[in-house]
Design an enzyme around this catalytic site. Structure first.
Site, PDB file in Angstrom:
ATOM      1  N   THR A 156     103.003 129.268  52.802  1.00 21.40           N
ATOM      2  CA  THR A 156     102.129 129.390  51.635  1.00 21.40           C
ATOM      3  C   THR A 156     102.949 129.102  50.390  1.00 21.40           C
ATOM      4  O   THR A 156     104.034 129.660  50.215  1.00 21.40           O
ATOM      5  CB  THR A 156     101.520 130.806  51.562  1.00 21.40           C
ATOM      6  OG1 THR A 156     100.693 131.019  52.712  1.00 21.40           O
ATOM      7  CG2 THR A 156     100.689 130.973  50.301  1.00 21.40           C
ATOM      8  N   ILE A 191     107.434 131.314  52.448  1.00 24.83           N
ATOM      9  CA  ILE A 191     107.028 131.037  51.074  1.00 24.83           C
ATOM     10  C   ILE A 191     107.584 129.668  50.675  1.00 24.83           C
ATOM     11  O   ILE A 191     108.797 129.457  50.680  1.00 24.83           O
ATOM     12  CB  ILE A 191     107.534 132.126  50.112  1.00 24.83           C
ATOM     13  CG1 ILE A 191     106.936 133.488  50.490  1.00 24.83           C
ATOM     14  CG2 ILE A 191     107.191 131.760  48.670  1.00 24.83           C
ATOM     15  CD1 ILE A 191     105.425 133.577  50.371  1.00 24.83           C
ATOM     16  N   LYS A 192     106.686 128.755  50.338  1.00 23.88           N
ATOM     17  CA  LYS A 192     107.108 127.395  49.979  1.00 23.88           C
ATOM     18  C   LYS A 192     107.473 127.332  48.498  1.00 23.88           C
ATOM     19  O   LYS A 192     106.697 127.760  47.639  1.00 23.88           O
ATOM     20  CB  LYS A 192     106.003 126.383  50.277  1.00 23.88           C
ATOM     21  CG  LYS A 192     105.845 126.067  51.742  1.00 23.88           C
ATOM     22  CD  LYS A 192     104.755 125.041  51.974  1.00 23.88           C
ATOM     23  CE  LYS A 192     105.216 123.648  51.633  1.00 23.88           C
ATOM     24  NZ  LYS A 192     104.170 122.633  51.974  1.00 23.88           N
ATOM     25  N   ILE A 193     108.631 126.768  48.237  1.00 24.74           N
ATOM     26  CA  ILE A 193     109.156 126.663  46.876  1.00 24.74           C
ATOM     27  C   ILE A 193     109.735 125.267  46.701  1.00 24.74           C
ATOM     28  O   ILE A 193     110.410 124.745  47.592  1.00 24.74           O
ATOM     29  CB  ILE A 193     110.258 127.722  46.640  1.00 24.74           C
ATOM     30  CG1 ILE A 193     109.706 129.142  46.824  1.00 24.74           C
ATOM     31  CG2 ILE A 193     110.882 127.568  45.253  1.00 24.74           C
ATOM     32  CD1 ILE A 193     110.776 130.232  46.812  1.00 24.74           C
TER      33      ILE A 193
END
Length: 319
Positions: A88, A124-126
């Site tokens: 996400t 967690i996509k960054i």
């Protein structure tokens, strides 16, 4: 045996979509989403109830909170289908703000945990900016795993590995697009296809670097334009693939051979790169493709986040 089944012998297959109905047929282990994919999915009639429920479930009537609720709602539905992890994404507009990225990641994980999803099942996509990588380093210390996206260069990959991040998503298709456009009429799709595809070569280089120097960060090739690019990366830790290309792989029984392996990586003559901030910024500055595609990717994801907010507004008013 289909190409998809053969690929699964060497590589963890990940579905690159927010359309969780579409992924059922391909039995992926993990799934990835991004603002563009969620935007595409929420405009489908079958997902309207999920969207409306997320608006009702949001902790406040702020658009930001509703967006977070939508992202987590889709993630939870996806996790009910797959055995592995869902990615996400943090709002791309936070790509140059370490503290804000950390805060948003913590909030998304808290929303998942409130719905009974353990943090081990969420990535967690960054964006792989220097600031984003620093955020991932902080989050790792808190047990929050990250998927570093919009990654176009070896220096980005090295900086991520040095920070101990869980997983990176080096892009293939967008690198291919840049070199094709840059070459113009001189581009030769035959000579620069297959193993000579510049996007494929980038992922191979990163994979070999990680395995040669013993990094545990997972490599997940992403952003594919055709199945040839996928087949050339058989053996990569993970590959995230759109439903359209998953369907093509499922419909073909052509042979798939392992192309990437730790054994081959250990035999390469790669040398270590320094990955402090000065080295990172210098190498990025020297790489026109990586600089331009990172900036473009952030702009595109940010624009789709704004469009998603536009869809939420009327629903919030009606709630």
């Amino acid at each position: 045996m289909t190409q998809l089944d053969q690929l699964k012998q060497f590589t963890t297959v990940v579905a690159d979509t927010g359309d969780f109905q579409a992924m059922r047929a391909y039995a992926p282990h993990d799934a990835t989403t991004n603002p563009s994919l969620i935007l595409k999915a929420v405009q489908k009639a079958e997902y309207r109830p999920l969207l409306e429920q997320a608006v009702r479930d949001a902790r406040s009537d702020s658009v930001e909170d509703i967006i977070d609720a939508v992202l987590v709602a889709f993630g939870c539905e996806i996790l009910s289908i797959i055995p592995g992890r869902v990615s996400t994404e943090v709002d791309a507009r936070l790509s140059f703000d370490t503290a804000a990225t950390v805060a948003k990641a913590r909030h998304l994980i808290a929303l998942y945990e409130a719905r009974g999803v353990p943090r081990e099942r969420v990535l967690i996509k960054i964006a792989s900016t220097w600031e984003g990588i620093r955020a991932a380093d902080q989050l790792r210390a808190e047990g929050i795993r990250c998927n570093m996206t919009l990654l176009f260069s070896l220096i980005q990959a090295v900086a991520c590995a040095e920070a101990g991040v869980q997983l990176i998503s080096p892009f293939v298709g967008r690198i291919y697009d840049w070199y094709k456009k840059d070459a113009g009429a001189a581009w030769d799709p035959i000579a620069q296809g297959g193993a000579n595809d510049p996007g494929v070569q980038s992922v191979v280089r990163i994979y070999n670097y990680y395995k040669r120097f013993g990094y545990t960060t997972e490599v997940m090739g992403a952003s594919f334009r055709n199945t040839s690019q996928i087949i050339e990366l058989a053996g990569c830790d993970l590959l995230t693939i759109s439903p359209e290309l998953l369907a093509q792989l499922q419909q073909s029984d052509a042979p798939v051979e392992r192309k990437l392996s730790p054994e081959h990586a250990h035999a390469t003559n790669l040398v270590r790169l320094p990955a402090d901030e000065a080295a990172f910024r210098w190498h990025m500055n020297a790489d026109a493709m990586a600089t331009e595609k990172l900036a473009e990717g952030i702009r595109l994801f940010a624009a789709d986040a704004v469009k998603l907010e536009g869809l939420i507004g009327p629903l919030r008013a009606a709630a």
